[in-house]
Motif scaffolding. Structure first.
Motif, short mmCIF file in Angstrom:
data_model
loop_
_atom_site.label_atom_id
_atom_site.label_comp_id
_atom_site.label_asym_id
_atom_site.label_seq_id
_atom_site.Cartn_x
_atom_site.Cartn_y
_atom_site.Cartn_z
N LEU A 135 0.65 -4.12 3.56
CA LEU A 135 0.58 -3.64 4.93
C LEU A 135 1.98 -3.40 5.50
N PHE A 136 2.89 -4.35 5.28
CA PHE A 136 4.26 -4.15 5.77
C PHE A 136 4.88 -2.90 5.15
N GLN A 137 4.64 -2.68 3.89
CA GLN A 137 5.20 -1.51 3.22
C GLN A 137 4.66 -0.22 3.82
N GLN A 138 3.39 -0.20 4.15
CA GLN A 138 2.80 1.00 4.75
C GLN A 138 3.27 1.19 6.19
N LEU A 139 3.34 0.11 6.94
CA LEU A 139 3.82 0.20 8.32
C LEU A 139 5.26 0.68 8.38
N GLY A 140 6.06 0.23 7.41
CA GLY A 140 7.46 0.61 7.39
C GLY A 140 7.68 2.10 7.21
N ARG A 141 6.65 2.83 6.80
CA ARG A 141 6.76 4.28 6.57
C ARG A 141 6.18 5.09 7.73
N LEU A 142 5.66 4.44 8.76
CA LEU A 142 5.01 5.17 9.84
C LEU A 142 6.02 6.01 10.63
#
Length: 335
Positions: A86-93
């Motif tokens: 989740l952190f990895q995906q949020l970091g790309r928003l």
């Protein structure tokens, strides 16, 4: 994370713009802090909790509506299985300027570097005592040395900011406030002292354990030079600088210095309930909309916009009530 500017569509009836969400990913925790939860907790079954994919979907909708800061909370967020994804995906928003984390520090030793690599800029670590026995009494089960190793790992990993959060409890840890600040100075990190909030029936009167920010400031000034600062991290803390150090000392004062007039945040629980105010019971349940409309964000988007209309003027905490107005524990709403 992109710095692309967006016009916020989240404005409440008092003209406050919501640009910050605190998203809980679990109600579970490996501590049982006395001010946060009961000693014997019944945790939610998995099907009642947002999936990580649903957390990401909600985050995308909020960012599209103008939110620029997301704080991941719990319970203890780092005990959630596969939470690093989740952190990895949020970091790309695109449009998200700041991704931050609140943790008890128990899992930081192994997660600190991957979190930085994922795009987490700042981390807040709960630390209410430097005495191992007292720490265990407050947390009921916590290992202070494990948390201290986590703080060291966070420093080594290179977060842009590390801040300790200390809940002030009269007669329990008020004899350690100066030592905690000295610890922050020695480690070149920040610290914030938090007035205990009357959430959930934890078995003691908050009136008797309440310690005000003004009293804490006076206590700290007996040992440190503190210079008022206009700096902010986007939350409710007011800061003081200690000259000659890299440390800021903050105070979060829901009782003595109400900060509601400038509130810019809402909270989403791990069950998908949107609480516009920590200290009130009004909420909007987003989880049914997410699951009823898996391919259409418009219903949940509109529900979020409409929820701005129930955001109250303030939390109205009252230490003199025999029972807290808000019966849910802090761990349920999200730390």
């Amino acid at each position: 994370m992109s710095q692309k500017p967006r016009t916020s569509q989240l404005v409440d009836k008092f003209g406050r713009t919501v640009s910050y969400i605190r998203l809980s990913v679990t109600d579970r925790c490996d501590f049982r802090c006395t001010y946060c939860m009961a000693e014997e907790m019944t945790f939610l079954p998995r099907q009642q909790v947002l999936s990580l994919e649903e957390c990401l979907r909600l985050a995308r909708v909020f960012v599209d509506l103008g939110v620029t800061k997301i704080r991941i909370t719990g319970g203890e967020p780092l005990v959630r299985k596969n939470v690093l994804w989740l952190f990895q995906q949020l970091g790309r928003l695109e449009g998200l300027k700041e991704l931050v984390l609140t943790t008890n520090g128990s899992q930081l030793e192994r997660f600190a570097r991957p979190l930085v690599e994922a795009g987490v800029r700042r981390v807040n670590v709960s630390l209410d005592s430097l005495d191992p026995d007292k720490f265990k009494r407050i947390t009921r089960v916590g290992d202070l040395n494990k948390v201290l190793r986590g703080i060291a790992a966070a420093k080594e990993a290179g977060f842009a900011g590390i801040k300790l959060n200390t809940v002030m409890i009269r007669g329990v840890n008020d004899d350690e406030f100066c030592d905690l600040v000295q610890f922050a100075v020695d480690h070149e990190i920040d610290i914030a002292f938090i007035e205990e909030m009357p959430l959930g029936d934890v078995g003691h009167s908050r009136l008797h354990t309440y310690y005000s920010s003004d009293d804490a400031l006076a206590l700290l000034e007996s040992r440190f030079e503190l210079v008022s600062s206009t700096e902010t991290t986007g939350g409710p803390a007011r800061y003081w600088r200690i000259p000659g150090t890299r440390t800021k000392v903050g105070f979060i004062s829901p009782h003595s210095h109400n900060f509601c007039a400038a509130c810019n945040r809402v909270r989403i629980t791990c069950t998908g309930e949107l609480f516009p105010c920590l200290g009130q019971n009004d909420s909007t349940n987003l989880l049914p909309l997410l699951r009823a409309h898996p391919d259409d964000d418009q219903p949940v988007r509109q529900a979020i916009i409409d929820a701005m209309g129930i955001k109250p003027r303030g939390h109205d905490f009252n230490l003199f009530q025999a029972k807290p107005k808000v019966i849910r524990f802090m761990s349920v709403t999200g730390g």
